[in-house]
Motif scaffolding. Sequence first.
Motif, mmCIF file in Angstrom:
data_model
loop_
_atom_site.group_PDB
_atom_site.id
_atom_site.type_symbol
_atom_site.label_atom_id
_atom_site.label_comp_id
_atom_site.label_asym_id
_atom_site.label_seq_id
_atom_site.Cartn_x
_atom_site.Cartn_y
_atom_site.Cartn_z
ATOM 1 N N ASN A 90 -78.442 20.331 -19.048
ATOM 2 C CA ASN A 90 -78.861 21.244 -20.126
ATOM 3 C C ASN A 90 -80.282 20.931 -20.558
ATOM 4 O OD1 ASN A 90 -78.422 23.384 -21.880
ATOM 5 N ND2 ASN A 90 -77.653 22.052 -23.503
ATOM 6 N N LYS A 91 -80.608 19.644 -20.681
ATOM 7 C CA LYS A 91 -81.977 19.255 -21.061
ATOM 8 C C LYS A 91 -82.970 19.735 -20.015
ATOM 9 C CE LYS A 91 -84.968 15.657 -22.685
ATOM 10 N NZ LYS A 91 -86.089 16.554 -22.662
ATOM 11 N N LYS A 92 -82.633 19.504 -18.738
ATOM 12 C CA LYS A 92 -83.515 19.970 -17.666
ATOM 13 C C LYS A 92 -83.699 21.475 -17.730
ATOM 14 C CE LYS A 92 -82.501 16.363 -14.263
ATOM 15 N NZ LYS A 92 -81.870 16.090 -12.956
ATOM 16 N N LYS A 94 -83.341 23.417 -20.371
ATOM 17 C CA LYS A 94 -84.165 23.762 -21.533
ATOM 18 C C LYS A 94 -85.637 23.503 -21.241
ATOM 19 C CE LYS A 94 -80.806 23.121 -25.219
ATOM 20 N NZ LYS A 94 -80.400 22.334 -26.376
ATOM 21 N N ASP A 95 -85.925 22.388 -20.580
ATOM 22 C CA ASP A 95 -87.318 22.092 -20.216
ATOM 23 C C ASP A 95 -87.882 23.176 -19.309
ATOM 24 O OD1 ASP A 95 -87.107 19.819 -21.726
ATOM 25 O OD2 ASP A 95 -86.927 18.440 -20.012
ATOM 26 N N ARG A 96 -87.045 23.585 -18.344
ATOM 27 C CA ARG A 96 -87.509 24.627 -17.424
ATOM 28 C C ARG A 96 -87.742 25.931 -18.151
ATOM 29 N NH1 ARG A 96 -83.599 25.059 -12.464
ATOM 30 N NH2 ARG A 96 -84.848 26.923 -12.124
ATOM 31 N N ALA A 98 -88.400 26.326 -21.344
ATOM 32 C CA ALA A 98 -89.554 26.185 -22.245
ATOM 33 C C ALA A 98 -90.861 26.297 -21.469
ATOM 34 C CB ALA A 98 -89.477 24.858 -22.972
ATOM 35 N N ALA A 99 -90.893 25.736 -20.301
ATOM 36 C CA ALA A 99 -92.116 25.753 -19.512
ATOM 37 C C ALA A 99 -92.232 27.019 -18.664
ATOM 38 C CB ALA A 99 -92.163 24.522 -18.615
#
Length: 162
Positions: A90-92, A94-96, A98-99
């Motif tokens: 999920n963090k990965k 979200k990072d993807r 966001a970027a």
Amino acid sequence: AALGEVRAGAETAERRMEEVETARREVVIASLHTKFEVHVRQLEGQLAALQVDRAVHEAALSQEALALRMTELEAFERAEQQALELGIANKKLKDRVAAAEEPKAELDVAKREMERLSAKLTEVAALNKELAGGQAEVTALNKELAVEVAALQEQLAGKLAE
């Protein structure tokens, strides 16, 4: 003189009758005592057998409860591991996201990934429900054990009262 001899003979006969009666009573008392001891030994044997049955039953219930607890722990560990993996994924994601100023195709992939993760979270929730159900089962087994132990104790008390 003959009357004195008859009286003496009658007294001797009466004493012997009393001795015979006393001996008969002692034999009856000894017989009753022996029967009582035999009955006590039988009750002790029955008590020992009931105690063994109780111990075997308690051991079986303990094994069932332990096996159930182990299953619960395994399910909990799996759920924890999946939650950890989902958190990382999920963090990965979200990072993807966001970027992401990337093309729509990548956004569609990210949406599918989020749907997959959402399904995984639903699985984790189901596993947690399953875990809670297992705990209720353990509680029910413990209650059954308590009821059976109480019944065995009542049986023992009844046998001892006999």
